[in-house]
Motif scaffolding. Sequence first.
Motif, PDB file in Angstrom:
ATOM      1  N   SER A 103       8.275 -11.273  -7.188  1.00  0.00           N
ATOM      2  CA  SER A 103       9.330 -10.824  -8.113  1.00  0.00           C
ATOM      3  C   SER A 103      10.475 -10.188  -7.347  1.00  0.00           C
ATOM      4  N   LEU A 104      10.129  -9.336  -6.369  1.00  0.00           N
ATOM      5  CA  LEU A 104      11.183  -8.652  -5.597  1.00  0.00           C
ATOM      6  C   LEU A 104      12.034  -9.659  -4.834  1.00  0.00           C
ATOM      7  N   SER A 135      -4.021 -10.598  -6.273  1.00  0.00           N
ATOM      8  CA  SER A 135      -2.840 -11.313  -6.799  1.00  0.00           C
ATOM      9  C   SER A 135      -1.676 -10.389  -7.123  1.00  0.00           C
ATOM     10  N   THR A 136      -1.973  -9.174  -7.603  1.00  0.00           N
ATOM     11  CA  THR A 136      -0.889  -8.327  -8.108  1.00  0.00           C
ATOM     12  C   THR A 136       0.124  -7.939  -7.018  1.00  0.00           C
ATOM     13  N   PRO A 137      -0.323  -7.520  -5.817  1.00  0.00           N
ATOM     14  CA  PRO A 137       0.689  -7.237  -4.783  1.00  0.00           C
ATOM     15  C   PRO A 137       1.542  -8.461  -4.465  1.00  0.00           C
ATOM     16  N   LYS A 138       0.910  -9.644  -4.510  1.00  0.00           N
ATOM     17  CA  LYS A 138       1.689 -10.873  -4.238  1.00  0.00           C
ATOM     18  C   LYS A 138       2.686 -11.133  -5.374  1.00  0.00           C
ATOM     19  N   ALA A 139       2.242 -10.865  -6.594  1.00  0.00           N
ATOM     20  CA  ALA A 139       3.130 -11.086  -7.752  1.00  0.00           C
ATOM     21  C   ALA A 139       4.351 -10.175  -7.666  1.00  0.00           C
ATOM     22  N   TYR A 154      12.953  -2.743  -4.385  1.00  0.00           N
ATOM     23  CA  TYR A 154      11.995  -2.056  -5.261  1.00  0.00           C
ATOM     24  C   TYR A 154      12.365  -2.328  -6.711  1.00  0.00           C
ATOM     25  N   VAL A 155      11.397  -2.149  -7.603  1.00  0.00           N
ATOM     26  CA  VAL A 155      11.724  -2.138  -9.039  1.00  0.00           C
ATOM     27  C   VAL A 155      11.547  -0.707  -9.529  1.00  0.00           C
ATOM     28  N   SER A 203       3.868   3.159  -1.816  1.00  0.00           N
ATOM     29  CA  SER A 203       4.717   2.376  -0.905  1.00  0.00           C
ATOM     30  C   SER A 203       6.181   2.401  -1.336  1.00  0.00           C
ATOM     31  N   GLY A 204       6.444   2.845  -2.559  1.00  0.00           N
ATOM     32  CA  GLY A 204       7.829   2.901  -3.038  1.00  0.00           C
ATOM     33  C   GLY A 204       8.332   1.569  -3.566  1.00  0.00           C
ATOM     34  N   LEU A 205       7.450   0.562  -3.649  1.00  0.00           N
ATOM     35  CA  LEU A 205       7.893  -0.743  -4.170  1.00  0.00           C
ATOM     36  C   LEU A 205       8.165  -0.679  -5.672  1.00  0.00           C
TER      37      LEU A 205
END
Length: 274
Positions: A96-97, A88-92, A104-105, A131-133
């Motif tokens: 958000s992005l 879930s976290t990568p999707k979250a 990125y944040v 990944s630099g996200l």
Amino acid sequence: MGLTLDSVVTLPSGATLPVLGFGTAGATGRTCVAAVGEALRVGYRLIDTASMYGNDREIGIAVRESGIPREDIFITTKVASSGQGPRSTPKALEASLIRLGLDYVDLYLIHWPARRKRVATWEAMTSFLESGLARAIGVSNFMVGHLEELRAANDTPPAVNQIELSPFLQQREVVADCRAHGIQVEAYSPLTRGRRLSDPTITRMAAKYGKSPAQVLIRWSLQHDFVAIPKSARPERIRENAEVFDFTLAPADMESLDRLDRGQHFDWDSSHVP
Ligand code: NDP
């Protein structure tokens, strides 16, 4: 040299976190766009949001409308408990992005130490650095036990722990633990959500320095080396809360404020989360 609104702390990843930021909980719609726009005009460069606040679209709009280069603004957002877990976290973060309209944040935080999910969430978040996200990753509302568990499970330490802090709630144990492990402490609800602005010690300090109670509280946070993120939706208060770099609380006055510690939360308390 003294602090200014441009002062930053450098996180282990190299990301630079402004010492004073702008909180946005409860600000939505046009009020949020206007408040964040005003904060950026005044000179705040750290904007704090969370998927829970439902205002990331508005923050993205305000950032773009400001005309300030993206790289000069530090955006923090957080994964809610419902978004935690390895899948879930990568999707979250992606969601958000998209809502923010950003690539990125600057800082991605675990909003709450959700039992059974937080360690796997943290592991998933370490890949965002690669990944630099996210330029930095951290946690929020983590108490000593939660931090110890993370350390035992994973080699990547949180860059930041965002916790409620004010003279009335000093959380000395977790602050000491963060300091011992190089985790920057960020103070949320630094104005006690407006609930203790007429406390006699605070108003006495305000009169002594010719500043407002809110300014005294923010200055107390900064002098403890906490990054502070006061929120206001009103232009005059947004400005007031940034005018905290022209005075210094004397050591004896810091001590008087330190004596106000009552363990008093004005927001949620995660100390009961096993
Ligand atoms: P704050 O302590 O920042 O207080 C905000 C309240 O104080 C608002 O009601 C505001 O009203 C009022 N206020 C602001 N400035 C002044 C002033 N100069 N004089 C008098 N009253 C003032 O509370 P928050 O809970 O909002 O905390 C700040 C930020 O921290 C949040 O917005 C959010 O970004 C973050 N946060 C994070 C949490 C977490 O779990 N990680 C939990 C809670 C907060 P008005 O807007 O009308 O000016």
